[in-house]
Write an enzyme that holds these catalytic residues in place. Sequence first.
Site, short mmCIF file in Angstrom:
data_model
loop_
_atom_site.label_atom_id
_atom_site.label_comp_id
_atom_site.label_asym_id
_atom_site.label_seq_id
_atom_site.Cartn_x
_atom_site.Cartn_y
_atom_site.Cartn_z
N HIS A 133 -11.57 -3.14 2.88
CA HIS A 133 -11.55 -2.91 4.33
C HIS A 133 -12.27 -1.62 4.74
O HIS A 133 -12.25 -1.26 5.92
CB HIS A 133 -10.10 -2.86 4.82
N ASP A 134 -12.84 -0.91 3.79
CA ASP A 134 -13.51 0.35 4.10
C ASP A 134 -15.03 0.27 3.99
O ASP A 134 -15.72 1.27 4.30
CB ASP A 134 -13.04 1.45 3.13
N ASP A 171 -3.07 4.61 -2.29
CA ASP A 171 -4.17 4.94 -1.38
C ASP A 171 -4.73 6.33 -1.67
O ASP A 171 -3.96 7.27 -1.90
CB ASP A 171 -3.60 4.91 0.05
N GLU A 206 -6.58 3.32 -5.84
CA GLU A 206 -7.85 3.41 -5.12
C GLU A 206 -8.63 4.57 -5.75
O GLU A 206 -8.46 5.71 -5.37
CB GLU A 206 -7.65 3.66 -3.62
N ASP A 251 0.86 -1.18 0.00
CA ASP A 251 0.00 0.00 0.00
C ASP A 251 0.90 1.23 0.00
O ASP A 251 1.91 1.26 0.72
CB ASP A 251 -0.87 -0.02 1.27
C1 GLC Z 1 -8.07 4.93 2.02
C2 GLC Z 1 -7.97 3.67 2.86
C3 GLC Z 1 -8.66 3.91 4.16
C4 GLC Z 1 -7.96 5.03 4.89
C5 GLC Z 1 -7.90 6.28 4.00
C6 GLC Z 1 -6.93 7.27 4.54
O1 GLC Z 1 -9.36 5.21 1.64
O2 GLC Z 1 -8.47 2.58 2.14
O3 GLC Z 1 -8.68 2.76 4.96
O4 GLC Z 1 -8.64 5.34 6.07
O5 GLC Z 1 -7.47 5.99 2.70
O6 GLC Z 1 -5.63 6.81 4.34
#
Ligand code: GLC
Length: 603
Positions: free
Chosen positions: A382-383, A246, A319, A139
């Site tokens: 995971h979100d 990310d 992402e 990541d």
């Molecule tokens: C992304 C991640 C998430 C995190 C956010 C801030 O969306 O997937 O889990 O809280 O970024 O880094």
Amino acid sequence: MHWTKRIATGAMALALSCAAPYAIAQHHAAKAAAQVAASASSEQDWWKNAVIYEVYPRSFQDTNNDGIGDLNGITKRLDYLKELGVDAIWLSPIYPSPQADFGYDISDYENIDPQYGTLADFDRLIAEANKRHIRVIMDMVMNHSSDEHKWFLESRSSRDNPYRDWYVWRDGKGETATSKGEPPNNWQSAFGHSAWQWDEKTRQYYYHKFYVKQPDLNWDNPKVHEAFKGIIDFWLKRGVGGFRFDAITTLYEDPNLTDEGVVKDKNGEPIMNAFGEPELDDSRTDNLPGVHPVMQEMRATADQFDSDAFPGKRVLIGETYLPNIGELEKMYGPAGKPEFELPMDTLLGFINKLDVATFRTRLTDAEDKLGGHIPLLVFDNHDNPRLDARYGDGVHNTDIERVISTILFASRGAALFYYGDEIGMKTTPPTRKEDVKDPVGVTGWPKEKGRDGERTPMQWDADANAGFTAAGVKPWLPVPPSYTTVNVQAEQPSPDSLLTWYKELIRLKKTNPAFAEGKNVLLDTANIKVLSWMRQLPGAPTVVVSVNFTAEPQTVSLAIPGVDPGASGKVRTLLKTPGAQDPASLGAIALGPFGVYIGEVQQ
Ligand code: GLC
């Protein structure tokens, strides 16, 4: 829709783990496997038909009995992942971190958090993964660091510190020598409330799109670019197979600090978010064009490693929650200036409703409107609440999970899925505020319970703590009660289990030529109850797929050019849900409630 606008987890459907028996068709794969191996699956192109598995390391496997998963735990489970058929694992962040956002707040980009292990453990993970031909994807969090990173500690120490402009510092509105005034504008944090934090020492606000402990880096500063190119280089030299970038669309903000618009409902009333504030349109803080040149730079950095000792493209995954397919297409980069190989197509996976027409449109878009690039399909992470909570009906959840996984693996593209989905893990949010770990849930309670519910420990077996950690140890999040029946050990030997279904789908994806590379062509397109498509590859038998989006039995007739729909023996079953009959012809494919049928056309 960004995950921050995720649906509330509270009203989640209750899942019934009713594993009805089904027959898995015998598939004669040897010849097809050889064909596939000789074409798309060259080392360099491994990612084009890839199966990628998201590991949330904290919750995967604990080996030192502290209740937190670790790198040695992932290494221990590589044989399981190999058997499942994955090509790559993406690890959510394992770098040193105060863990305010469970690793997404990084305080050192070139090391491993002691909670997860050491660099030596990491090197061993890479070596063991390589042996099994599994790539490890890191990541990469470039939008922000931890407020405990040395860059930020320097930055906040004085206005003339050399690191001051590594972050986004601004004066407040109406600030005086004695008052901090108001935040510079109305921008909000995805974690609730203002995105601006007053810092008394230097009397300015810093910007944080995410949590207050995640200050945004300033991407107008060339030194920030150089720092991240160095970090990427560091991990590529250690043998990683690529990165998942990310929150990449939030890299830049409007330099004029213009207020964002308030999102209104159909009556013109502001929509309130879970934190009790009007929802903003993100127009000044998300998907600004500056991200593209940055990704071109990162791409060029990664490309230098494509042909060294460990062969294969170093893949860049994004992402990318974007509003439409046109914006997603841009993420691949303009001609001659590549950016991501695999920006996530969240337009398909987060429809969050089994609506045939919408699925059809999004699948057609992924096929026709991405400029011939490879889509990265993904339905879970995971979100967001897990599949049961977003697609389940509480009665047929396992069959619905078969439907979703079929769309994931039987469509053209790379497929990304989340640990535990393959066994049907259920969203299990906390029931009391004092148990909440995720800061999103702490701020948003009770309307927004946060993301703990989808991050519970992996369910390996029916022992105490589900094999995640030793009996008697308190796992960082509780093991859901479903573990007694929903677990790897119970599902592995069963031909009827969801786990076996996943393995069969992945095997088809890897071995059947049309499944691996064929074009997606939607079929029976006026049908609003059943989604059907075929995979077509010149020289290979066409494959048809039908998935029933309703709780009632349906029968479909599939029109394939050159095949008489009434003729018998024209379709050979590759995979089907429990109890289904083999169809007599392409004109009469019978599907049970949320039934799936996959067959090869005999021409
Ligand atoms: C992304 C991640 C998430 C995190 C956010 C801030 O969306 O997937 O889990 O809280 O970024 O880094």
